[in-house]
Structures are given as C-alpha cells and as structure tokens.
Design an enzyme around this catalytic site. Sequence first.
Site, PDB file in Angstrom:
ATOM      1  N   ARG A  45       0.820  -1.215   0.000  1.00  0.00           N
ATOM      2  CA  ARG A  45       0.000   0.000   0.000  1.00  0.00           C
ATOM      3  C   ARG A  45       0.859   1.273   0.000  1.00  0.00           C
ATOM      4  O   ARG A  45       0.458   2.306  -0.533  1.00  0.00           O
ATOM      5  CB  ARG A  45      -0.930  -0.032   1.217  1.00  0.00           C
TER       6      ARG A  45
ATOM      7  N   LEU B 202      -6.590   8.808  -0.536  1.00  0.00           N
ATOM      8  CA  LEU B 202      -6.580   7.342  -0.537  1.00  0.00           C
ATOM      9  C   LEU B 202      -7.429   6.901   0.652  1.00  0.00           C
ATOM     10  O   LEU B 202      -7.141   7.261   1.796  1.00  0.00           O
ATOM     11  CB  LEU B 202      -5.149   6.823  -0.395  1.00  0.00           C
ATOM     12  N   SER B 203      -8.484   6.158   0.392  1.00  0.00           N
ATOM     13  CA  SER B 203      -9.417   5.770   1.450  1.00  0.00           C
ATOM     14  C   SER B 203      -8.726   4.930   2.519  1.00  0.00           C
ATOM     15  O   SER B 203      -7.754   4.208   2.256  1.00  0.00           O
ATOM     16  CB  SER B 203     -10.584   4.973   0.866  1.00  0.00           C
ATOM     17  N   ARG B 204      -9.255   5.003   3.728  1.00  0.00           N
ATOM     18  CA  ARG B 204      -8.705   4.192   4.817  1.00  0.00           C
ATOM     19  C   ARG B 204      -8.888   2.708   4.500  1.00  0.00           C
ATOM     20  O   ARG B 204      -9.798   2.320   3.753  1.00  0.00           O
ATOM     21  CB  ARG B 204      -9.362   4.549   6.146  1.00  0.00           C
TER      22      ARG B 204
END
Length: 232
Positions: free
Chosen positions: A54, A80-82
């Site tokens: 990631r 960037l989403s959790r």
Amino acid sequence: MTDYRVTEGQTNSPWNLKGIGMTSQRTRNRMIERLQEQGIENEELLTLMARVPRHIFLDEALSHRAYEDISLPIGHQQTLSRPWVVARMTELLLEMPERPDKVLEIGTGSGYQTAILSSLFKQVISLERISGFQPKAKQRFQALELSNIELHHADGYEGWNEKAPFDAILVTAAPASVPATLVDQLSETGVMILPVGEGEEQSLTRVTRNESGHTSDVIAPVHFVPLQQGVV
C-alpha cells in the site's frame, strides 16, 4: 485471479515493494488484525491486503503512514481511502452470488483500490477524470505485474458505455444521489457499491439491478470526497 510477485531488489521498480520499518510485513499484518477486529471476514481479501504494498500508492513523505487506519492525501485534493473502506467495499462485491468478471471502477486515483480489484476479478476498467494521476498509476501496475487493468481519462458520471454492461461498479467518490447513467450500465443482476450524499451526510450504499429497476440498501456511514463531473 491475477497475482503479482514481490521480489527484493526488483530492478524495474522505483519502489521498495517489500517495505522496511513502518512499511514492513509486520506493520501490514497489524493492519490486517485491525480489519478483522472491524468485521472484515473474507480470508482471500485479507491475505491479498496483507501482501499489497500500500505504501507505494502514496508520496514518499507519507508512505510510512500507509498502514494506519486513516485516509491520506494523494494530491489534486483527493485522498486514498482508509483500509477498512477499501476492504468493505471490495468485500461487498465478493459477497455477490456469482463473482463478477467485469468490474468498472470510477476514480482510479493513485491506483490502490484498482490493484485490489485487479487481483480479485478477471477484468477491471478504471476511469479517472484527473489526467495527472494516470502516469504514476500505470507505473505502479507495471511494477506489480498487473495486466488486466484498462485505464481511461474520462468523466466518471458518464461511465464507460462501450464496454457495458458491467457485472459490478465501484465508485470511489460521493455523488449527491445514485447516478442513473451508472445504474443503466449494470448487468441485469449487477451490483454497484458507492458512497452517496453530501458533506458529512454520506452513506456507503449497495445498489442491486433487477427486472423492475434497482434496489438500494445502506451499509455504513462514510466520508468521501465529492464525485465531480468533467475531466481535467
């Protein structure tokens, strides 16, 4: 399922895919433990998210925070989403009666969600309205040896009608209401996962196409950047 190989010292990659310190496998495993505590159950998905680097989907200055349970900026006023959001949206697609073959993603961004989808589904078509994201996203996919992703610089509100219908659609920004154009591009039993709403009033929503139109059910409260029209 498309797989990729992470090898130390990979010469064609500008990133350390294996990670060290706060991007190491130990840190990734802690992220997976949190996801399990938060109710993510699909073992295939958890194994994949433990393996995906990631940190390469963020600028170097933020890469050490990649495995925290927070959303992070990626430029162009996008995020960037959790990890939980990425996991839950993906898990909802895996809960479909038949695994989708062809998935449309609205909002490539830095490419992390795209990489997750690519590793689980046969074909991924990803649209991004901000052209500046695409060159580096392509480099990341090449480094991970992902070859089943088709990228387009396009308005997500319009979808991608020339490849419709889609078994599933995943939207990574929030429209005020469910876009009818995207519903029309679902197959007869297709599912769309998207955040819906404005400001702080957003809900992660599952839209299921059926003979009489479609049904919607709310999954959880979320917070996404708004889905915008046009291209830049």
